[in-house]
Write an enzyme that holds these catalytic residues in place. Structure first.
Site, PDB file in Angstrom:
ATOM      1  N   GLY A  57     -37.062 -13.673   0.687  1.00 52.65           N
ATOM      2  CA  GLY A  57     -38.473 -13.485   0.370  1.00 52.65           C
ATOM      3  C   GLY A  57     -39.058 -12.175   0.841  1.00 52.65           C
ATOM      4  N   ASP A  89     -46.254 -11.443   1.948  1.00 53.99           N
ATOM      5  CA  ASP A  89     -46.399 -10.070   1.472  1.00 53.99           C
ATOM      6  C   ASP A  89     -45.069  -9.316   1.456  1.00 53.99           C
ATOM      7  OD1 ASP A  89     -45.944  -9.553   4.169  1.00 53.99           O
ATOM      8  OD2 ASP A  89     -47.950  -8.785   4.574  1.00 53.99           O
ATOM      9  N   GLY A  90     -43.994  -9.958   1.915  1.00 56.11           N
ATOM     10  CA  GLY A  90     -42.687  -9.310   1.881  1.00 56.11           C
ATOM     11  C   GLY A  90     -42.516  -8.209   2.902  1.00 56.11           C
ATOM     12  N   ARG A 110     -25.067 -17.814   3.567  1.00 54.85           N
ATOM     13  CA  ARG A 110     -25.558 -18.830   4.492  1.00 54.85           C
ATOM     14  C   ARG A 110     -25.034 -20.215   4.125  1.00 54.85           C
ATOM     15  NH1 ARG A 110     -29.204 -14.814   3.315  1.00 54.85           N
ATOM     16  NH2 ARG A 110     -30.911 -14.405   4.781  1.00 54.85           N
ATOM     17  N   ASP A 116     -30.522 -22.202   6.566  1.00 49.09           N
ATOM     18  CA  ASP A 116     -30.534 -20.920   5.854  1.00 49.09           C
ATOM     19  C   ASP A 116     -30.435 -19.743   6.821  1.00 49.09           C
ATOM     20  OD1 ASP A 116     -33.271 -22.014   6.390  1.00 49.09           O
ATOM     21  OD2 ASP A 116     -33.872 -19.978   5.855  1.00 49.09           O
ATOM     22  N   ASN A 117     -30.413 -20.027   8.129  1.00 52.61           N
ATOM     23  CA  ASN A 117     -30.252 -18.968   9.134  1.00 52.61           C
ATOM     24  C   ASN A 117     -28.874 -18.993   9.783  1.00 52.61           C
ATOM     25  OD1 ASN A 117     -32.757 -17.825   8.847  1.00 52.61           O
ATOM     26  ND2 ASN A 117     -33.707 -18.968  10.497  1.00 52.61           N
ATOM     27  N   ASP A 173     -31.073 -12.589  11.849  1.00 55.02           N
ATOM     28  CA  ASP A 173     -32.451 -12.948  11.515  1.00 55.02           C
ATOM     29  C   ASP A 173     -33.214 -13.443  12.737  1.00 55.02           C
ATOM     30  OD1 ASP A 173     -34.641 -13.046   9.914  1.00 55.02           O
ATOM     31  OD2 ASP A 173     -34.171 -14.964   8.992  1.00 55.02           O
TER      32      ASP A 173
END
Length: 453
Positions: free
Chosen positions: A93, A126-127, A187, A253-254, A263
């Site tokens: 994202g 907002d990325g 992942r 997902d991490n 991350d």
């Protein structure tokens, strides 16, 4: 382009997975690109250390493609359990995979981003990345690398000239874009998406990709893949514990299928051996507390096993999954003996030492970094009182794995990374654009890494 053409070995392996695994995206067009950190030590491993600053900014701030690798950034698709709740509406994202290459060990390396702009998976975000978040990721990755934790490396941090609004730090705050050098961004959640969509052909293709490109093995055996991931992730969990590190958000997902940590959001290092210590202010139930991290990572690997049932029988997957606990027990002994700076003596002696160490750390409420610093190489100093006699006795007879001759051991205090230190490093950057404390800390961490290595 790089001035190390023999070391620079571009790759495009991810393209063999096909367009169902990613979405081509464009990087944000930032108002400014001010180079704040470049990791030439990491860059040298992939032949990029010869870039001058202008070239560096062009590639890692403006994302001009690197020669021979991906022609366009790719936002990866995945699902995942977030605090044990399944979410099919996630993916990259605020980042993308920008390039692939081989490092000096022959491993496939991804260059991935954080804060590079919106993608189809940004939802209402907002990325972007705050500059403080980028500084924190530099500190986390440098410290973990020095403490022998398999980790991504922060390759680059560039300030973008944007003012960002955030609810968890004073706003407006400065924006940045980070580039991460990692042994894959596949992942557990990447597999979960395919299981959710019941895509057997894509699942087999992903298994083959991981085995071939990330583990250097032939075939597409899902049980073999799970066995390898179990070994790597159990080792990762043990290294977190030995480092006193709390990741904060161990969602599926991490968790990288190579067992390499990445991350870093609300991470912290625990000041003492407190099983309930948490890193994320929103982890109200302590799901990812310090002592629960091995359980959390094991639970995530269980989701990989469940996903692989799409193409494999349950019994061999369950058998492979059951190897996690045994591997963790071996790995935690190895990790703690490494940090104590002693050579293994045997399973019985080593188990006794580890149990005594953990029991004493909890009972005395001592600083983790201080104890390992003082105990490195075997004997405890005389100023440790009678409460430490059991540990002193357990260490007796252990042989140092290296002498205490490095200048690091002549310091008055160990190099550490507690939250107050992180805030003290950020404060002069925020107030006066003074980066000297960060640069000094990175240098100190690397000295520690040399002493421990």
């Amino acid at each position: 382009m790089p001035v190390s053409p023999q070391a620079y070995r571009p790759e495009t392996a991810i393209l063999t997975l096909g367009p169902a695994f990613y979405d081509p995206v464009e990087a944000a067009n930032f108002p400014q690109t001010i180079l704040r950190f470049r990791n030439d030590r990491a860059a040298a491993e992939v032949g990029l250390d010869g870039l001058d600053d202008a070239e560096w900014i062009a590639h890692f701030g403006r994302f001009t493609p690197l020669a021979g690798t991906l022609p366009q950034p790719l936002a990866l698709r995945y699902h995942g359990h977030q605090f044990r709740s399944y979410n099919p509406d996630i993916g990259d994202g605020r980042g993308f995979t920008f390039a692939q290459m081989r490092d000096d060990r022959g491993r496939l390396i991804d260059l991935g981003t954080k804060g590079s702009g919106q993608t189809p998976y940004s939802r209402f975000g907002d990325g972007r990345l705050t500059l403080k978040g980028g500084v924190r990721e530099i500190l986390a990755t440098e410290m973990l690398e020095a403490l022998n934790v398999p980790t991504s490396r922060t390759l680059s941090l560039i300030e973008t000239g944007e003012a960002l609004e955030r609810g968890d730090e004073p706003s407006p705050t400065r924006g940045a874009v980070l580039v991460r050098q990692s042994h894959s961004h596949v992942r557990i959640g990447t597999f979960q998406r395919l299981a959710y969509e019941r895509d057997e052909e894509a699942m087999r293709r992903l298994v083959r990709y991981v085995l071939t490109n990330l583990y250097g093995e032939d075939g597409d055996d899902p049980v073999r893949l799970l066995t390898l991931v179990v070994e790597r992730t159990a080792t990762l969990a043990s290294r977190y514990m030995a480092a006193g590190f709390v990741h904060g958000v161990l969602n599926s997902d991490n968790i990288n299928v190579t067992g390499e940590s990445f991350d870093y959001g609300p991470w912290r290092f625990a000041p003492t051996w407190d099983p309930q210590f948490t890193a994320a202010y929103f982890d109200h139930a302590g799901l990812y507390a310090f002592a629960r991290q091995p359980e959390a990572i094991h639970w995530d690997v269980m989701q990989l096993a469940a996903s692989l049932r799409l193409i494999a029988e349950s019994d061999p997957l369950i058998a492979a999954l059951q190897g996690f606990a045994e591997r963790y027990q071996v790995a935690i002994r190895e990790a703690l003996l490494w940090r104590l700076g002693v050579r293994p003596r045997g399973e019985t002696e080593d188990r006794t030492l580890v149990q005594t160490l953990e029991r004493t750390l909890r009972a005395t409420d001592a600083g983790i970094d201080r104890v390992f610093f003082d105990a490195f190489g075997g004997p405890l100093p005389d100023h440790y009182d009678d409460a430490w006699n059991d540990l002193r006795a357990a260490l007796r007879g252990y042989i140092p794995r290296k002498p205490r001759t490095h200048p690091y051991w002549h310091r008055e205090a160990p190099c550490s990374m507690l939250i107050d230190e992180v805030e003290a490093i950020w404060a002069p950057i925020d107030a006066a654009d003074d980066w000297s404390a960060l640069n000094a800390k990175i240098a100190a961490i690397r000295v520690m890494g040399e002493a421990l290595a």
